[in-house]
Design a protein around this motif. Structure first.
Motif, PDB file in Angstrom:
ATOM      1  N   CYS A  42     -85.709  45.772 -13.425  1.00 53.82           N
ATOM      2  CA  CYS A  42     -86.785  46.710 -13.729  1.00 53.82           C
ATOM      3  C   CYS A  42     -86.280  48.141 -13.742  1.00 53.82           C
ATOM      4  N   GLU A  45     -89.209  52.312 -17.385  1.00 55.06           N
ATOM      5  CA  GLU A  45     -89.671  51.699 -18.622  1.00 55.06           C
ATOM      6  C   GLU A  45     -88.613  50.702 -19.066  1.00 55.06           C
ATOM      7  N   CYS A  61     -87.616  44.891 -17.931  1.00 58.26           N
ATOM      8  CA  CYS A  61     -88.951  44.975 -17.348  1.00 58.26           C
ATOM      9  C   CYS A  61     -89.278  46.386 -16.889  1.00 58.26           C
ATOM     10  N   GLU A  64     -94.222  47.233 -13.384  1.00 58.85           N
ATOM     11  CA  GLU A  64     -95.197  46.201 -13.006  1.00 58.85           C
ATOM     12  C   GLU A  64     -94.491  44.954 -12.502  1.00 58.85           C
ATOM     13  N   ARG A  65     -93.280  44.700 -13.011  1.00 62.21           N
ATOM     14  CA  ARG A  65     -92.497  43.551 -12.537  1.00 62.21           C
ATOM     15  C   ARG A  65     -92.011  43.794 -11.110  1.00 62.21           C
ATOM     16  N   ASP A  67     -93.527  45.450  -8.901  1.00 64.54           N
ATOM     17  CA  ASP A  67     -94.688  45.370  -8.018  1.00 64.54           C
ATOM     18  C   ASP A  67     -95.099  43.937  -7.711  1.00 64.54           C
ATOM     19  N   GLN A  68     -94.462  42.953  -8.357  1.00 62.13           N
ATOM     20  CA  GLN A  68     -94.771  41.542  -8.105  1.00 62.13           C
ATOM     21  C   GLN A  68     -93.769  40.880  -7.170  1.00 62.13           C
ATOM     22  N   THR A  90     -92.165  53.525  -6.103  1.00 59.96           N
ATOM     23  CA  THR A  90     -92.018  52.065  -6.215  1.00 59.96           C
ATOM     24  C   THR A  90     -91.629  51.455  -4.872  1.00 59.96           C
ATOM     25  N   ARG A  93     -94.667  51.546  -2.531  1.00 59.70           N
ATOM     26  CA  ARG A  93     -95.649  50.511  -2.875  1.00 59.70           C
ATOM     27  C   ARG A  93     -95.184  49.146  -2.368  1.00 59.70           C
TER      28      ARG A  93
END
Length: 320
Positions: A42, A45, A61, A64-65, A67-68, A90, A93
């Motif tokens: 990741c 962008e 990625c 959002e990747r 964050d999983q 990031t 989070r």
């Protein structure tokens, strides 16, 4: 249980340290009995990210990747560059949602920029520990270890120590057999000395010693025997003093420490793969009785043999 891993990279990423986490978590090793993990690379962008060697690495990625992920990996980067705000966000989070975070080498500086090293033991490459301490004085930098695991955050030292930390995570999540399978494919020891936290043996594992290699192989096949310095010295036609000195020179530890480490490792395998009693396993690996096994196993692993079996045993062995 670890299922989802992501590496976050930005301009200045070190390709070797990035490759460490890709090698450890990104390959399909199901044929070796290793669970397949979801793995993603990741960046802010999707697109190309310039490495510190000038060539580019593709990050397919976006964030959002990241964050999983159950485990977010941060390779080394150029320490002189400021950590981008989006990287700090990031990491925060990930931390606040309970994901684990692993850094390799200079990746620890990103954690420091996010305030996640404050009051926490951590490490980085030995050449940068003073700098890490100076830049983040609230961090408790431990310079002499391969890695530090404080639970949610794992920081590792130089490049090879990143592999040790990755194998430590495999061991925690899936047990010694899976960690050993990953290590074999990478042609590295399953564990090394380094003052590591629980689940990692302090004595070194088997090594390819120059003159004692055949003896070490024989010891591994005869752990149930009484293995004292005098009898081992006779086997290689040395005096006990010369043997002890040579053993330490070639393995880095005393014969007692090395043999104890191998006995604990063999006990791990038997606890995971068999339903044999603790007493039987103690005798089989050379500790003699269950009390001695419990003493050494708990000291090294931080868990009793019974607790280790409940966590890592395969099939019916978990209830034995």
């Amino acid at each position: 249980m670890l299922r989802n891993v992501a590496a976050v990279i930005w301009d200045g990423v070190a390709p070797f340290e990035f490759g460490v986490v890709c090698e450890a978590f990104g390959l399909d090793r199901r044929e070796d009995g290793v669970p397949l993990l979801e793995f993603g690379v990741c960046s802010q962008e999707p697109g190309l990210v310039r490495s510190n060697l000038g060539f580019a690495i593709e990050a397919p990625c976006g964030l959002e990747r990241a964050d999983q992920a159950d485990l977010l990996c941060v390779p080394a980067m150029r320490r002189g560059d400021p950590v981008p705000p989006w990287v700090v966000e990031t990491l925060l989070r990930a931390y606040h949602r309970g994901a684990r975070i692993l850094t390799v080498c200079g990746g620890a500086f990103a954690l420091g920029a996010a305030g996640l090293l404050d009051g926490r033991e951590c490490t980085t490459h030995w050449n940068y520990t003073d700098e890490l301490s100076a830049r983040f004085p609230e961090a408790k930098v431990v310079p002499e270890v391969l890695y530090v695991d404080t639970g949610q955050i794992i920081t590792s030292a130089g490049t090879a120590a990143g592999l040790d930390a990755c194998l430590h995570i495999w061991r925690q999540e899936y047990g010694a057999a899976v960690a050993s399978a990953v290590a074999r494919r990478m042609v590295v020891p399953p564990q090394r000395d380094g003052g590591q936290a629980q689940f990692i043996s302090r004595p070194v594992p088997e090594v390819d010693a120059e003159t004692l290699g055949p003896l070490l192989a024989w010891i591994l096949e005869n752990l149930h025997d009484e293995l004292d310095v005098d009898s081992l010295a006779r086997r290689v036609l040395m005096s006990p003093r010369t043997f002890a000195r040579r053993f330490r020179a070639e393995t880095g530890v005393t014969p007692y420490a090395w043999i104890t480490a191998q006995r604990v490792r063999r006990a791990e395998e038997l606890l995971e793969r068999t339903e044999r009693s603790i007493e039987w396993i103690a005798s089989e690996v050379g500790f003699g009785n269950a009390a001695a096994l419990r003493h050494h196993f708990t000291r090294v692993r931080g868990l009793s043999p019974q607790a280790y079996r409940r966590r890592f045993a395969c099939g019916d062995a978990a209830t034995a």
